[in-house]
Scaffold this motif. Structure first.
Motif, PDB file in Angstrom:
ATOM      1  N   TYR A 241       7.591   3.336  -6.648  1.00 46.57           N
ATOM      2  CA  TYR A 241       6.522   3.725  -5.719  1.00 46.57           C
ATOM      3  C   TYR A 241       5.290   2.835  -5.910  1.00 46.57           C
ATOM      4  O   TYR A 241       4.736   2.288  -4.943  1.00 46.57           O
ATOM      5  N   ASN A 242       4.838   2.696  -7.176  1.00 45.31           N
ATOM      6  CA  ASN A 242       3.603   1.947  -7.447  1.00 45.31           C
ATOM      7  C   ASN A 242       3.677   0.521  -6.901  1.00 45.31           C
ATOM      8  O   ASN A 242       2.726   0.051  -6.258  1.00 45.31           O
ATOM      9  N   CYS A 243       4.791  -0.158  -7.158  1.00 44.60           N
ATOM     10  CA  CYS A 243       4.907  -1.564  -6.732  1.00 44.60           C
ATOM     11  C   CYS A 243       5.105  -1.672  -5.224  1.00 44.60           C
ATOM     12  O   CYS A 243       4.553  -2.568  -4.581  1.00 44.60           O
ATOM     13  N   THR A 244       5.862  -0.738  -4.664  1.00 41.33           N
ATOM     14  CA  THR A 244       6.083  -0.764  -3.216  1.00 41.33           C
ATOM     15  C   THR A 244       4.774  -0.492  -2.482  1.00 41.33           C
ATOM     16  O   THR A 244       4.455  -1.141  -1.473  1.00 41.33           O
ATOM     17  N   ARG A 245       4.007   0.441  -3.021  1.00 49.17           N
ATOM     18  CA  ARG A 245       2.751   0.829  -2.366  1.00 49.17           C
ATOM     19  C   ARG A 245       1.793  -0.361  -2.247  1.00 49.17           C
ATOM     20  O   ARG A 245       1.138  -0.520  -1.217  1.00 49.17           O
ATOM     21  N   VAL A 246       1.738  -1.202  -3.290  1.00 50.36           N
ATOM     22  CA  VAL A 246       0.765  -2.310  -3.242  1.00 50.36           C
ATOM     23  C   VAL A 246       1.181  -3.440  -2.301  1.00 50.36           C
ATOM     24  O   VAL A 246       0.335  -4.246  -1.943  1.00 50.36           O
ATOM     25  N   VAL A 247       2.453  -3.525  -1.922  1.00 53.04           N
ATOM     26  CA  VAL A 247       2.841  -4.588  -0.974  1.00 53.04           C
ATOM     27  C   VAL A 247       2.954  -4.081   0.460  1.00 53.04           C
ATOM     28  O   VAL A 247       3.132  -4.869   1.395  1.00 53.04           O
ATOM     29  N   THR A 248       2.863  -2.761   0.642  1.00 50.51           N
ATOM     30  CA  THR A 248       3.129  -2.179   1.960  1.00 50.51           C
ATOM     31  C   THR A 248       2.196  -2.727   3.034  1.00 50.51           C
ATOM     32  O   THR A 248       2.654  -3.129   4.114  1.00 50.51           O
ATOM     33  N   GLU A 249       0.892  -2.738   2.752  1.00 51.31           N
ATOM     34  CA  GLU A 249      -0.047  -3.127   3.813  1.00 51.31           C
ATOM     35  C   GLU A 249       0.177  -4.560   4.272  1.00 51.31           C
ATOM     36  O   GLU A 249       0.184  -4.827   5.474  1.00 51.31           O
ATOM     37  N   SER A 250       0.380  -5.474   3.321  1.00 49.97           N
ATOM     38  CA  SER A 250       0.542  -6.878   3.740  1.00 49.97           C
ATOM     39  C   SER A 250       1.876  -7.079   4.465  1.00 49.97           C
ATOM     40  O   SER A 250       1.964  -7.869   5.410  1.00 49.97           O
ATOM     41  N   MET A 251       2.920  -6.338   4.054  1.00 48.41           N
ATOM     42  CA  MET A 251       4.201  -6.463   4.776  1.00 48.41           C
ATOM     43  C   MET A 251       4.063  -5.906   6.195  1.00 48.41           C
ATOM     44  O   MET A 251       4.570  -6.493   7.160  1.00 48.41           O
ATOM     45  N   LEU A 252       3.367  -4.772   6.317  1.00 43.60           N
ATOM     46  CA  LEU A 252       3.163  -4.192   7.660  1.00 43.60           C
ATOM     47  C   LEU A 252       2.351  -5.147   8.530  1.00 43.60           C
ATOM     48  O   LEU A 252       2.666  -5.347   9.710  1.00 43.60           O
ATOM     49  N   ALA A 253       1.321  -5.758   7.934  1.00 44.49           N
ATOM     50  CA  ALA A 253       0.482  -6.696   8.696  1.00 44.49           C
ATOM     51  C   ALA A 253       1.302  -7.910   9.130  1.00 44.49           C
ATOM     52  O   ALA A 253       1.138  -8.410  10.250  1.00 44.49           O
ATOM     53  N   ALA A 254       2.213  -8.360   8.257  1.00 43.51           N
ATOM     54  CA  ALA A 254       3.045  -9.528   8.582  1.00 43.51           C
ATOM     55  C   ALA A 254       4.170  -9.159   9.552  1.00 43.51           C
ATOM     56  O   ALA A 254       4.745 -10.019  10.211  1.00 43.51           O
ATOM     57  N   GLY A 255       4.493  -7.876   9.610  1.00 47.27           N
ATOM     58  CA  GLY A 255       5.628  -7.440  10.437  1.00 47.27           C
ATOM     59  C   GLY A 255       6.948  -7.950   9.882  1.00 47.27           C
ATOM     60  O   GLY A 255       7.921  -8.147  10.620  1.00 47.27           O
TER      61      GLY A 255
END
Ligand code: NAP
Length: 251
Positions: free
Chosen positions: A114-128
């Motif tokens: 969870y911790n590691c996934t949470r920190v990359v979520t926003e940039s992955m969503l922004a990149a699509g």
């Protein structure tokens, strides 16, 4: 040009075993790779060997995770591929379970994901775009005696994988799990030593007991798990899956 050229992959627990094999395969495929873990000596050896960057972080510590990912992004750009591989297992009869072992097993194997996934979520969503691969286990798909906390954590990883796959399905992000059987790493070596210590069996007997679970009668090799990760990263329509790499153990 390879699919992985220009992509940044982070592999947690990349300083040994399955994580080191995944990191090496990703580097060979053309990705810029950052490996993470708690032991800098281990990390440095693998990083120097394969040509990866390294960051120190305990995946259970959110501040350390945030700092390590920020540094990795600064050095190699946003994370395109996250392999949540860090994990630990310790066998104990449930009646002798210490609360600390339960908490630690859930913290590393489930909350760490969870911790590691949470920190990359926003940039992955922004990149699509993005690939998240969680190294679960056969213990995510069936129960095993004496490792209740590990099974509970790994089942949780699969639940998280499936939920995020649905949530991100239209966002260009795939989320999958790889479920290895007993694999030829330090973790199995510790399991063998544990059986020897608890039962007085010889090393050969202890290993034979472990190998009984695999229909192919052998340990999975870390590179075979890495092959599944490399394949998953390149798939656009495979998401929410638990890919077994276990010689047919769990069907
Ligand atoms: P391993 O060689 O013991 O690797 C585990 C890695 O996780 C180590 O590099 C360790 O690095 C890291 N790690 C442990 N706790 C951590 C923490 N709190 N924060 C950051 N890193 C941490 O064992 P492995 O077999 O390669 O295991 C890799 C993954 O495969 C695990 O998730 C495991 O559950 C899974 N798996 C293994 C098997 C098997 O039979 N070997 C089977 C199924 C699934 P540091 O100690 O340096 O932090």
């Amino acid at each position: 040009m390879s699919y992985f050229d220009g992509k940044h992959a982070v592999v947690t627990g990349g300083g040994s075993g399955i994580g080191a094999a995944i990191a090496a395969s990703l580097v060979s495929a053309g990705a810029a790779v950052t490996i993470m873990g708690r032991n800098d000596d281990k990390l440095r050896k693998v990083a120097d060997d394969i040509g990866a960057a390294r960051e120190l972080a305990d995946v259970t510590d959110r501040e350390q995770v945030a700092t390590a990912f920020a540094s990795a992004v600064k050095n190699n750009g946003c994370v395109d591929i996250l392999v949540n591989n860090a994990g630990m297992a310790q066998a104990v009869p449930f009646a002798k379970m210490q609360d600390e072992l339960w908490d630690q097993t859930i913290a590393v194997n489930l909350t760490g994901v969870y911790n590691c996934t949470r920190v990359v979520t926003e940039s992955m969503l922004a990149a699509g775009a993005g690939s998240i691969v969680n190294i679960a286990s056969t213990a995510a798909r069936t129960g095993f005696a004496y490792v209740a906390a590990y099974c509970a954590a790994k089942h949780g990883v699969l639940g998280l994988t499936r939920s995020l796959a649905l949530e991100f399905a239209k966002k260009g992000i795939t989320v999958n799990a790889v479920c290895p059987g007993y694999t030829n790493t330090d973790m199995v070596e510790s399991a063998v030593e544990n059986v020897i210590a608890k039962t007085g069996r010889t090393r050969e007997q202890a290993l034979a007991e472990i190998l009984k679970s695999n229909p192919q009668g052998r340990l999975v090799e870390p590179e075979e798990v890495a092959d599944a990760v490399i394949w998953l990263c390149q798939q656009q329509s495979v998401t929410g899956q638990a890919i077994a790499v276990d010689g047919g153990e769990v069907q």
